[in-house]
Structure formats: C-alpha cells, structure tokens
Design an enzyme around this catalytic site. Structure first.
Site, PDB file in Angstrom:
ATOM      1  N   SER A   7       4.482   1.655   8.456  1.00  0.00           N
ATOM      2  CA  SER A   7       4.088   0.730   7.396  1.00  0.00           C
ATOM      3  C   SER A   7       5.286   0.176   6.646  1.00  0.00           C
ATOM      4  O   SER A   7       6.202   0.917   6.270  1.00  0.00           O
ATOM      5  CB  SER A   7       3.179   1.438   6.389  1.00  0.00           C
ATOM      6  OG  SER A   7       1.840   1.352   6.777  1.00  0.00           O
ATOM      7  N   ASP A  47      -0.039  -7.532   0.443  1.00  0.00           N
ATOM      8  CA  ASP A  47       0.394  -6.184   0.812  1.00  0.00           C
ATOM      9  C   ASP A  47       1.916  -6.144   0.790  1.00  0.00           C
ATOM     10  O   ASP A  47       2.570  -6.003   1.815  1.00  0.00           O
ATOM     11  CB  ASP A  47      -0.126  -5.776   2.189  1.00  0.00           C
ATOM     12  CG  ASP A  47       0.107  -4.290   2.465  1.00  0.00           C
ATOM     13  OD1 ASP A  47       0.256  -3.527   1.489  1.00  0.00           O
ATOM     14  OD2 ASP A  47       0.154  -3.898   3.642  1.00  0.00           O
ATOM     15  N   HIS A 100       0.829  -1.209   0.000  1.00  0.00           N
ATOM     16  CA  HIS A 100       0.000   0.000   0.000  1.00  0.00           C
ATOM     17  C   HIS A 100       0.861   1.256   0.000  1.00  0.00           C
ATOM     18  O   HIS A 100       0.369   2.338  -0.302  1.00  0.00           O
ATOM     19  CB  HIS A 100      -0.983  -0.005   1.184  1.00  0.00           C
ATOM     20  CG  HIS A 100      -0.372   0.138   2.528  1.00  0.00           C
ATOM     21  ND1 HIS A 100       0.022  -0.929   3.296  1.00  0.00           N
ATOM     22  CD2 HIS A 100      -0.081   1.241   3.261  1.00  0.00           C
ATOM     23  CE1 HIS A 100       0.513  -0.502   4.444  1.00  0.00           C
ATOM     24  NE2 HIS A 100       0.467   0.807   4.440  1.00  0.00           N
TER      25      HIS A 100
END
Length: 338
Positions: free
Chosen positions: A299, A223, A196
């Site tokens: 992230s 992901d 992402h």
C-alpha cells in the site's frame, strides 16, 4: 462539408507528431525506457487529436504502445486518421461514458463493488465481488442494467482489500506500508503514501527516515497521505534507480511498472480509469485499475511508466490492483516531485 483533402492539409503537423510518437517503432525491440517514451508521446498527441473532435470524441487507449482514437462518426474518423492515428468507431462518446459512470456514483453504501471507464471496450465496467452481500449485488446490478450496453457487469471472486499489513517498508509500529514518492512543498521534503495508511496515525519510520509525522491524510474519497521527512531530502527516483521527473494521467492500455515492499517490482497494464472502488473503508474515487500483482504491505507504493509517476497503491484483489492518481495528490497538497 469539409473535404478529406482539407482535413489532411490541416492535420499535417498532427500526423508528423503521431509518427514521432512511436506509432512506427518496433515495440518488440524497444528498450523499456524507449517504450515508455513512445507511449507518452502517443498519449499526448492522441489526446490532442481526440480533444479536437468535440462530441465525437470516444476517448483513447493504447494497444501495445500504439494509440487508438475512438470516434463516433465518419467525420471524426477522417480527422483522426488524417492526423496519422488508427481509429475505432464506437457507439458512445467519452462524455457519454463519463455520464454513465457518474450515474453509478449515485449508488451508495455498496461495499465490495467498483466501476470505471474502459475505453478499449467503450463501456463502464462494473465489478461485483462475491464478498458483496446479495442486497448490494442486486442494487448495483439494477443500476448497471439501466445503462444498457454502455455498461458491463463482471462478477469477481475474492474480496477487495486495502493493503496495510505484512510487508517491509514504512511503519508506525502498528501497520506497514510502502513509500510512494519523495516530494517537496515550499522546498521542504515530504513523503507521499496512501491515505488509508496515514489514517492509522502515529510516527513513521523506514530506511533512512525516522520520526515522520502525519501532515495530511485523506481517505475515503481520496486515498492520499503526506508525511514529514525529518532526515534530509529524498531522491526523486524509484528504489531501482529509475528517475521520476513528472506526473502523468493514466491511460487504458498503458504498460506500467510498480514497486512495493512485499511483492517488489513488476509490471501490468491499465484496464480502467476514473474508477470508483467501494472498499470496506469507504468509496475511493478516481482510482485506476491495473493487472499489476500486489499484496499487503505494498500500500502506498508507486505505479510509474518510465520517468512518469502515475499513482500510489490503494489495494485490490488477486486480479486487479487499484492506484490513486499522482496528479491529484500533487494538486491537492500543492506538492512537487523531488
């Protein structure tokens, strides 16, 4: 009927391996690396025993570093205990839990919900966040109810979010994320992070890296994202100096560490595996849930257990952080750890 004496004789090697795996080590005095090695050995040996149980295999989990083998009948219990492992008699086999979890995957378009397998409680744990609409909550609740006591529903406060803001790590000058692992492909160096993040495109930089281009970007579904590393090779280690030498499957109950550019280091415990998490960006499959604390900017950052790499951070809430498994990322892109 096979006698217990025969079972014990047949599993002498398993029993010795189980003891070597750390079942008798004093976990309170073990160093972090020794504890990590103990967990790894326990998981390897317990998985071998559990796989030998066939339909009576209820999965495994860790309890303070000690492997517990779930069983569905007395014969399997005898076999696992003869191999030196503690057992727990459960109602549902791991295969049954997987089928239950897969039935939940048929429920589509339900953002702000998640479900995965918790072998410690022998259930599929279904999470519904208060950010979910009433229609979504009702739809997921109804699907979970069809599974009876094979599932439990947890209502969570807050909102699930993928973390791609704030922090300080790799950036394309629009969003900021964290580097997961230095990897190679065909001998060439690359950077592995969250899909992402790389979905945002652009040219990335951070640390000694500049001009990194997006090679692969998979999200939703997976992901994972892959960037070139134009500035030489990167060491196969966390920025704390911890070497990463292998990738491993996550196990419920496993104690882990994580790194991210917003919250830095920290630890937690794996609470679920093979989780389908319905973020607003779409469904992320095969995630594992943890109690590690993370935030925006983390992230793509790594989850690891000693020298074992486990996954890269997708996001979460105030209670749970979700990671995408490193084993799937390496396999998908044909990568090796640096």
């Amino acid at each position: 009927m096979t006698s217990r004496k025969t079972l014990i004789a047949g599993f002498t090697a398993f029993s010795a391996a189980a003891l070597t795996a750390g079942m008798c080590i004093n976990t309170a005095s073990a160093s972090p690396l020794a504890f990590s090695q103990m967990q790894a050995k326990a998981v390897t040996q317990a998985t071998q025993v559990a796989d030998s149980l066939g339909a009576a295999n209820g999965g495994i989990y860790l309890d303070r570093g000690k492997a517990i083998v779930n069983v569905t009948d007395a014969a399997a219990q005898d076999k696992a205990e003869a191999a030196g492992f503690a057992t727990k008699t459960v109602k549902y086999s791991f295969q049954a839990l997987t089928s239950a979890k897969n039935s939940m995957d048929a429920v589509k378009n339900v953002p702000q919900t998640a479900w995965g397998i918790d072998t410690k409680t022998n259930q599929v744990v279904v999470k519904i966040y208060d950010a979910a609409s009433k229609a979504t909550a009702d739809k997921v609740t109804a699907a979970a109810a069809k599974l009876g006591d094979a599932a439990r529903v947890e209502h969570r406060t807050g909102k699930l979010a993928t973390y791609i803001a704030d922090g300080d790590s790799i950036t394309n000058d629009q969003v900021i994320c964290s580097l997961g692992f230095n990897v190679t492909k065909g001998g060439d160096p690359f950077l592995l992070t969250a899909g992402h993040c790389t979905n945002e495109g652009g040219t990335w930089s951070g640390g000694d890296v500049s001009g990194a281009e997006v090679v692969e970007s998979d999200c939703p579904g997976a992901d994972s994202g892959l960037l070139t590393r134009p500035n030489g090779t990167g060491e196969g280690a966390i920025n704390t100096g911890q070497k990463i030498t292998s990738a491993a499957e996550p196990t419920v109950g496993e104690q882990i560490e994580k790194q991210g550019q917003t919250t830095g280091g920290g630890s937690g415990e794996i609470t679920s595996v093979d989780e389908s998490v319905n973020f607003d960006v779409g469904v992320l499959n095969h995630e594992f849930g943890t109690t590690a604390k993370t935030d925006h900017g983390d992230s793509g950052g790594p989850a690891f257990d000693g020298e074992k790499g486990l996954g890269t951070l997708s996001g979460g809430d105030t209670e749970t952080s979700y990671f995408y498994p490193l084993t799937l990322e390496l396999q998908s892109y044909g990568l090796e750890l640096a």
